[in-house]
Scaffold this active site. Structure first.
Site, mmCIF file in Angstrom:
data_model
loop_
_atom_site.group_PDB
_atom_site.id
_atom_site.type_symbol
_atom_site.label_atom_id
_atom_site.label_comp_id
_atom_site.label_asym_id
_atom_site.label_seq_id
_atom_site.Cartn_x
_atom_site.Cartn_y
_atom_site.Cartn_z
ATOM 1 N N SER A 174 15.857 -7.164 -29.376
ATOM 2 C CA SER A 174 17.022 -6.482 -29.567
ATOM 3 C C SER A 174 16.790 -5.089 -29.191
ATOM 4 C CB SER A 174 17.577 -6.747 -30.876
ATOM 5 O OG SER A 174 17.487 -5.563 -31.564
ATOM 6 N N LYS A 175 18.028 -4.506 -28.673
ATOM 7 C CA LYS A 175 17.843 -3.025 -28.205
ATOM 8 C C LYS A 175 17.698 -2.050 -29.508
ATOM 9 C CE LYS A 175 21.519 -2.566 -24.853
ATOM 10 N NZ LYS A 175 22.817 -2.066 -24.531
ATOM 11 N N ARG A 176 18.074 -2.649 -30.675
ATOM 12 C CA ARG A 176 17.894 -1.770 -31.694
ATOM 13 C C ARG A 176 16.445 -1.700 -32.365
ATOM 14 N NH1 ARG A 176 21.651 -3.821 -35.037
ATOM 15 N NH2 ARG A 176 22.583 -4.776 -33.230
ATOM 16 N N ASP B 245 13.948 -3.310 -30.807
ATOM 17 C CA ASP B 245 12.394 -3.376 -29.832
ATOM 18 C C ASP B 245 12.707 -2.733 -28.618
ATOM 19 O OD1 ASP B 245 11.312 -5.949 -31.318
ATOM 20 O OD2 ASP B 245 13.698 -6.683 -30.796
#
Ligand code: GLU
Length: 492
Positions: free
Chosen positions: A257-259, A261
């Site tokens: 996930s963007k948030r 990783d």
């Protein structure tokens, strides 16, 4: 249209083969420019690219920028430059959906005239109020038979009530979707803007795409695409083959996930991963070489790559393995190539030293030693900054280690005395320091530690005696003296 495109379309691989015989393989990478190029998208791009190269086909780049609220121009540039960094230049494109609105409106007219769509006047709230307790979520077909005018209204696709649509997937086999579970989905907003699911299919048709290779997050919308496809092209239309690629997960088996990783290709580039290593690593996220090799040249990847051998299980995006691979690539480079690759990290915008103090010759001397030690090019400045800074940057942890070492004052005093007299070469400095260690009854590396911190500012770095030789007697003595003084002060 009844029955759905895929329901009777058991000949997908054959259809693709026919298309390939006529015009060759045509694949596409179709990112939506809503952020940096995600590593999962880069892997999808790469599998398309590899498959195109493997089959002698065409790799198309299509920017799916219909969602004007979420798209930004700089993301388009970023995606294109990350693809280019990874060596995947498109054979055709970039095409932009925003420039193809006419084609979508023609398709919408065709679908409308064929009776495949209906206008819907329901608001979101009305739909929610009517359907909140329904067993099957989604639109309830309220406007299906109301015969509303299309102007100013959203248009929905009439999904057949019975039957199934089957996605023949080269990686997953047949995936069956019952029509009952697919709502009458919107293809055009009330503003007249066509939605992704429609634009995506119209483009795949117009661009003669033979293989749709993309992330498995898009599998659920694939039957909708197939229904549109056969409504436009007829039940016996030539369909592309599908290959939905496995998810990428982190070490806790969670979807990247963007948030949580680091998922932007650009950030790996920025940290100094080599494009060739990144590409090699991404290739192995779902596919493996039949001969079991992990380090592969591009030619070997292209020759061996087969969609049918892609694994459907989630692929672990393993940072440690990526770093290991990057190290292998770094070590395999010639020293000259390493120096060139490291150069951007030595430039004034990245390096911590004043540009006029940088000495190319000194860097060249140290380069082979640095090359063996760094995992990414971003670590290069830390390895050599002591050579180009007036005073070393002593990090806190290293200083703490030095000041806790009881023998440090003696080591520094003795080293100062010995180095003042010693012949200045790595070899003699080594044997003189060994003699010092023997004299103090300590291991050589215990004696090296405070000297290293005093001179370079850090506990790890290139081999100490070469570093001393390159830095020169004067600077070494000055730094040892300064550290000794600071230590005395600390203790007093
Ligand atoms: N634009 C879609 C996305 O970025 C991909 C569509 C496709 O590959 O079919 O999720």
């Amino acid at each position: 249209m009844a029955g759905g495109a895929g329901a009777t379309g058991g000949a997908t691989p054959v259809a693709a083969a026919v298309a390939a015989a006529v015009g060759g393989t045509r694949v596409r990478f179709a990112p939506s420019p809503t952020g940096f190029l995600h590593v999962g998208s880069a892997r999808a791009a790469l599998y398309n690219w590899l498959y195109a190269r493997h089959t002698g086909g065409i790799f198309v780049l299509r920017i799916e920028d219909t969602d004007t609220e979420r798209n930004r121009e700089e993301w388009v540039d970023g995606i294109i430059s990350s693809l280019s960094w990874l060596g995947m230049e498109p054979d055709e494109g970039p095409f932009r959906q925003s420039a193809r609105t006419d084609a979508y409106h023609r398709a919408i007219d065709t679908l409308w005239e064929a009776g495949a769509l209906y206008a819907c006047g329901c608001s979101r709230d009305e739909i929610d109020a009517r359907t909140k307790s329904n067993a099957t979520p989604g639109y309830d077909g309220f406007c299906r038979d109301r015969g509303l005018e299309r102007e100013g209204r959203a248009l929905r696709f009439k999904v057949p009530e019975d039957g199934t649509t089957v996605v023949h997937d080269l990686i997953r086999g047949d995936v069956v979707f019952t029509h009952e579970a697919i709502e009458d989905f919107v293809v055009v907003k009330s503003s007249g803007a066509p939605l992704f699911v429609l634009a995506n299919v119209v483009d795949d048709i117009d661009m003669h795409i033979t293989h749709v290779i993309r992330g498995e997050d898009l599998l659920p919308s694939t039957p909708k695409g197939l229904l549109i496809w056969s409504a436009l092209e007829g039940d016996d239309a030539t369909l592309p083959a599908f290959a939905h690629l496995p998810l990428l997960v982190n070490e806790r088996r969670q979807k990247l996930s963007k948030r949580r990783d680091d998922v932007a290709v650009e950030s790996y580039q920025e940290r100094g991963y080599l494009a060739a290593a990144m590409r090699n690593y991404l290739t192995l996220l779902g596919w493996s070489d039949p001969q079991g090799r992990e380090i592969l040249t591009v030619e070997e990847m292209v020759a061996g790559f087969e969609l049918s051998e892609v694994n459907h299980a989630p692929a672990f995006f393993d940072l440690k393995k990526l770093e290991w691979m990057n190290k292998e690539y770094l070590r395999a480079m010639s020293v000259d190539a390493f120096i060139e690759a490291a150069r951007p990290w030595l430039a004034p915008d990245r390096a911590p030293w004043p540009p006029e103090r940088f000495d190319e010759g000194v860097f060249r001397t140290m380069a082979p030693l640095v090359q063996e030690r760094v995992g990414v090019l971003g670590e290069v400045p830390d390895m050599v900054d002591f050579l180009f800074l007036e005073r070393p940057l002593v990090d806190e942890g290293s200083w703490e280690a030095l000041s806790k070492d009881d023998s440090a004052p003696a080591v520094l005093d003795r080293a100062l005395a010995i180095y003042r007299e010693s012949e200045w070469s790595a070899e003699t400095l080594h044997s003189a320091t060994q003699a010092l260690a023997d004299d103090l009854g300590r291991k050589l590396n215990k004696v090296q530690a405070p000297i290293r911190v005093a001179v370079t500012g850090r506990r790890v770095g290139p081999p100490l005696f070469q570093s001393l030789e390159v830095l020169g007697r004067e600077a070494v003595l000055e730094r040892l003296g300064a550290a000794r003084e600071r230590l005395g002060g600390d203790r007093g």
